[in-house]
Write a protein that holds these residues in place. Sequence first.
Motif, PDB file in Angstrom:
ATOM      1  N   TRP A 120       0.806  -1.151   0.176  1.00  0.00           N
ATOM      2  CA  TRP A 120      -0.002   0.013   0.125  1.00  0.00           C
ATOM      3  C   TRP A 120       0.873   1.215   0.147  1.00  0.00           C
ATOM      4  O   TRP A 120       0.315   2.316  -0.744  1.00  0.00           O
ATOM      5  N   VAL A 121       1.997   1.259   0.768  1.00  0.00           N
ATOM      6  CA  VAL A 121       2.747   2.403   0.720  1.00  0.00           C
ATOM      7  C   VAL A 121       3.557   2.678  -0.663  1.00  0.00           C
ATOM      8  O   VAL A 121       3.439   3.852  -1.117  1.00  0.00           O
ATOM      9  N   ILE A 122       4.030   1.689  -1.359  1.00  0.00           N
ATOM     10  CA  ILE A 122       4.491   1.650  -2.679  1.00  0.00           C
ATOM     11  C   ILE A 122       3.302   1.980  -3.345  1.00  0.00           C
ATOM     12  O   ILE A 122       3.629   3.066  -4.577  1.00  0.00           O
ATOM     13  N   LYS A 123       2.236   1.498  -3.620  1.00  0.00           N
ATOM     14  CA  LYS A 123       1.267   2.030  -4.698  1.00  0.00           C
ATOM     15  C   LYS A 123       0.911   3.513  -4.255  1.00  0.00           C
ATOM     16  O   LYS A 123       0.637   4.318  -5.272  1.00  0.00           O
ATOM     17  N   LEU A 124       0.663   4.023  -3.001  1.00  0.00           N
ATOM     18  CA  LEU A 124       0.631   5.378  -2.928  1.00  0.00           C
ATOM     19  C   LEU A 124       1.541   6.215  -3.544  1.00  0.00           C
ATOM     20  O   LEU A 124       1.342   7.339  -3.933  1.00  0.00           O
ATOM     21  N   LEU A 125       2.992   5.649  -3.356  1.00  0.00           N
ATOM     22  CA  LEU A 125       3.884   6.553  -3.842  1.00  0.00           C
ATOM     23  C   LEU A 125       3.803   6.651  -5.364  1.00  0.00           C
ATOM     24  O   LEU A 125       4.056   7.659  -5.950  1.00  0.00           O
ATOM     25  N   THR A 126       3.372   5.568  -6.178  1.00  0.00           N
ATOM     26  CA  THR A 126       3.231   5.711  -7.418  1.00  0.00           C
ATOM     27  C   THR A 126       2.116   6.631  -7.881  1.00  0.00           C
ATOM     28  O   THR A 126       2.368   7.345  -8.955  1.00  0.00           O
ATOM     29  N   THR A 127       1.272   6.721  -7.121  1.00  0.00           N
ATOM     30  CA  THR A 127       0.135   7.655  -7.516  1.00  0.00           C
ATOM     31  C   THR A 127       0.344   9.084  -7.345  1.00  0.00           C
ATOM     32  O   THR A 127       0.228   9.818  -8.352  1.00  0.00           O
ATOM     33  N   GLY A 128       1.265   9.289  -6.585  1.00  0.00           N
ATOM     34  CA  GLY A 128       1.926  10.581  -6.184  1.00  0.00           C
ATOM     35  C   GLY A 128       2.842  11.032  -7.495  1.00  0.00           C
ATOM     36  O   GLY A 128       2.807  12.037  -7.902  1.00  0.00           O
TER      37      GLY A 128
ATOM     38  N   GLY B 234       6.562  22.672  -5.842  1.00  0.00           N
ATOM     39  CA  GLY B 234       7.082  22.264  -7.093  1.00  0.00           C
ATOM     40  C   GLY B 234       6.784  20.843  -7.752  1.00  0.00           C
ATOM     41  O   GLY B 234       6.996  20.047  -6.796  1.00  0.00           O
ATOM     42  N   THR B 235       6.263  20.830  -8.980  1.00  0.00           N
ATOM     43  CA  THR B 235       6.179  19.211  -9.304  1.00  0.00           C
ATOM     44  C   THR B 235       7.703  18.330  -9.496  1.00  0.00           C
ATOM     45  O   THR B 235       7.428  17.225  -9.461  1.00  0.00           O
ATOM     46  N   GLY B 236       8.512  19.299  -9.873  1.00  0.00           N
ATOM     47  CA  GLY B 236       9.956  18.766  -9.933  1.00  0.00           C
ATOM     48  C   GLY B 236      10.369  18.147  -8.872  1.00  0.00           C
ATOM     49  O   GLY B 236      10.699  16.751  -8.725  1.00  0.00           O
ATOM     50  N   PRO B 237      10.639  18.678  -7.848  1.00  0.00           N
ATOM     51  CA  PRO B 237      11.000  18.372  -6.490  1.00  0.00           C
ATOM     52  C   PRO B 237      10.054  17.239  -5.909  1.00  0.00           C
ATOM     53  O   PRO B 237      10.786  16.334  -5.193  1.00  0.00           O
ATOM     54  N   VAL B 238       9.050  17.404  -5.984  1.00  0.00           N
ATOM     55  CA  VAL B 238       7.824  16.411  -5.532  1.00  0.00           C
ATOM     56  C   VAL B 238       8.301  15.050  -6.037  1.00  0.00           C
ATOM     57  O   VAL B 238       8.210  14.192  -5.471  1.00  0.00           O
ATOM     58  N   THR B 239       8.056  14.924  -7.261  1.00  0.00           N
ATOM     59  CA  THR B 239       8.647  13.910  -8.129  1.00  0.00           C
ATOM     60  C   THR B 239       9.769  13.219  -7.911  1.00  0.00           C
ATOM     61  O   THR B 239       9.825  12.172  -7.593  1.00  0.00           O
ATOM     62  N   ALA B 240      10.884  14.084  -7.606  1.00  0.00           N
ATOM     63  CA  ALA B 240      12.163  13.643  -7.190  1.00  0.00           C
ATOM     64  C   ALA B 240      12.293  12.769  -6.195  1.00  0.00           C
ATOM     65  O   ALA B 240      12.761  11.852  -5.747  1.00  0.00           O
ATOM     66  N   ALA B 241      11.476  13.303  -5.112  1.00  0.00           N
ATOM     67  CA  ALA B 241      11.458  12.903  -3.629  1.00  0.00           C
ATOM     68  C   ALA B 241      10.652  11.573  -3.688  1.00  0.00           C
ATOM     69  O   ALA B 241      11.311  10.586  -3.063  1.00  0.00           O
TER      70      ALA B 241
ATOM     71  N   LEU C 188      10.532   9.838  -6.202  1.00  0.00           N
ATOM     72  CA  LEU C 188      11.169   8.663  -6.946  1.00  0.00           C
ATOM     73  C   LEU C 188      12.128   8.038  -6.059  1.00  0.00           C
ATOM     74  O   LEU C 188      12.465   6.851  -6.094  1.00  0.00           O
ATOM     75  N   ALA C 189      12.779   8.990  -5.248  1.00  0.00           N
ATOM     76  CA  ALA C 189      13.726   8.423  -4.187  1.00  0.00           C
ATOM     77  C   ALA C 189      13.441   7.431  -3.279  1.00  0.00           C
ATOM     78  O   ALA C 189      13.858   6.413  -3.202  1.00  0.00           O
ATOM     79  N   LEU C 190      12.133   7.818  -2.717  1.00  0.00           N
ATOM     80  CA  LEU C 190      11.443   6.841  -1.579  1.00  0.00           C
ATOM     81  C   LEU C 190      10.891   5.760  -2.401  1.00  0.00           C
ATOM     82  O   LEU C 190      11.060   4.485  -1.665  1.00  0.00           O
ATOM     83  N   PHE C 191      10.619   5.839  -3.698  1.00  0.00           N
ATOM     84  CA  PHE C 191      10.128   4.465  -4.318  1.00  0.00           C
ATOM     85  C   PHE C 191      11.255   3.567  -4.591  1.00  0.00           C
ATOM     86  O   PHE C 191      11.204   2.404  -4.397  1.00  0.00           O
TER      87      PHE C 191
ATOM     88  N   VAL D 232      11.493  -0.117  -3.208  1.00  0.00           N
ATOM     89  CA  VAL D 232      11.235  -1.212  -4.117  1.00  0.00           C
ATOM     90  C   VAL D 232      12.644  -2.047  -4.079  1.00  0.00           C
ATOM     91  O   VAL D 232      12.796  -3.303  -4.151  1.00  0.00           O
ATOM     92  N   GLY D 233      13.798  -1.253  -3.769  1.00  0.00           N
ATOM     93  CA  GLY D 233      15.063  -1.986  -3.723  1.00  0.00           C
ATOM     94  C   GLY D 233      14.845  -2.766  -2.224  1.00  0.00           C
ATOM     95  O   GLY D 233      15.458  -4.227  -2.074  1.00  0.00           O
ATOM     96  N   TYR D 234      14.301  -2.575  -1.315  1.00  0.00           N
ATOM     97  CA  TYR D 234      13.911  -3.180   0.057  1.00  0.00           C
ATOM     98  C   TYR D 234      13.422  -4.585  -0.261  1.00  0.00           C
ATOM     99  O   TYR D 234      13.555  -5.626   0.061  1.00  0.00           O
ATOM    100  N   VAL D 235      12.049  -4.299  -0.884  1.00  0.00           N
ATOM    101  CA  VAL D 235      11.482  -5.578  -1.022  1.00  0.00           C
ATOM    102  C   VAL D 235      12.110  -6.330  -1.939  1.00  0.00           C
ATOM    103  O   VAL D 235      11.842  -7.960  -2.076  1.00  0.00           O
ATOM    104  N   ALA D 236      12.740  -5.946  -3.247  1.00  0.00           N
ATOM    105  CA  ALA D 236      13.502  -6.799  -3.957  1.00  0.00           C
ATOM    106  C   ALA D 236      14.654  -7.717  -3.335  1.00  0.00           C
ATOM    107  O   ALA D 236      15.046  -8.871  -3.758  1.00  0.00           O
ATOM    108  N   LEU D 237      15.265  -6.948  -2.330  1.00  0.00           N
ATOM    109  CA  LEU D 237      16.610  -7.592  -1.703  1.00  0.00           C
ATOM    110  C   LEU D 237      15.865  -8.673  -0.624  1.00  0.00           C
ATOM    111  O   LEU D 237      16.690  -9.735  -0.592  1.00  0.00           O
TER     112      LEU D 237
END
Length: 271
Positions: free
Chosen positions: A19-27, A219-226, A228-231, A235-240
């Motif tokens: 649910w956390v990753i899904k919410l991140l993808t929506t934003g 701003g849309t750029g910084p929010v998107t970058a932040a 993507l970093a959390l994403f 995703v790296g955590y669940v993959a490992l």
Amino acid sequence: MENRAFRAPKVPEVFWTFWVIKLLTTGIGETGADFMGTHSIPVAGIVGVGGFFAAMWWQLRADTYHSVRYWVTVLMVAVFGTMIADGPHVALGTPYWFDAIVYFVLLCALLAWWQRSEGTLSVHSIVTARRERFYWGTVLLTFGLGTALGDAAAINAGLGFAWSILLFGVAILVPLGLWRLGAPVIACFWGSYALTRPLGASVADYLASPPAHGGLGWGTGPVTAAGLALFAVLVGYVALTHSDEEGAHERAHHQEADHEADPEPEVPALD
């Protein structure tokens, strides 16, 4: 069309990380599409449309679940879903509430077709290529519906982003409450899944929009970058750890229970 069978479901286990990753993808999908659309329409088209079809091809040709592949596909569906939801409003001038009704009808029709064809809408049953195609079609329509719902609440209804966050934050808890009261789990899941989109998008819009429009002005750029970093971190955590694979938490629970039931023998003290 070929209906390949898979050894295990090609979707992640539904746990808190899901649910956390899904919410991140929506934003990310909301602010990312807005950022690209503002700065370069060709880039938005290449990334949004080209990235969507490339990710879907990558996902559908595989026979097993992989965290990175799955979540990258969801992310590209989020970007593309934002575009297809905003498209009718921009091109035809239709109000967002009308677009939401159209997407809702399409979603119900697809779910009915899926149920009639396969006999189940459970995400745990995504073990054939046909069911996976139904799954991704449903996911795409939930993004379109959720985007239109979020914009309808914030813009058409005049709630603004802050009140929309509260509205959808409460609304997403309703399926959970109904499930606790005995409502069908599959219906509750898809209800919550669809509501992650307007909730995540409202949060992202609130962070990115200027104060004059009811936001914090990041701003849309910084929010998107932040985002993507959390994403990437999650995703790296669940993959490992493989903690989002089907049955992972059940296996961990059984291992913990076995350890408690059969502790290590005590070593006698030496005199």
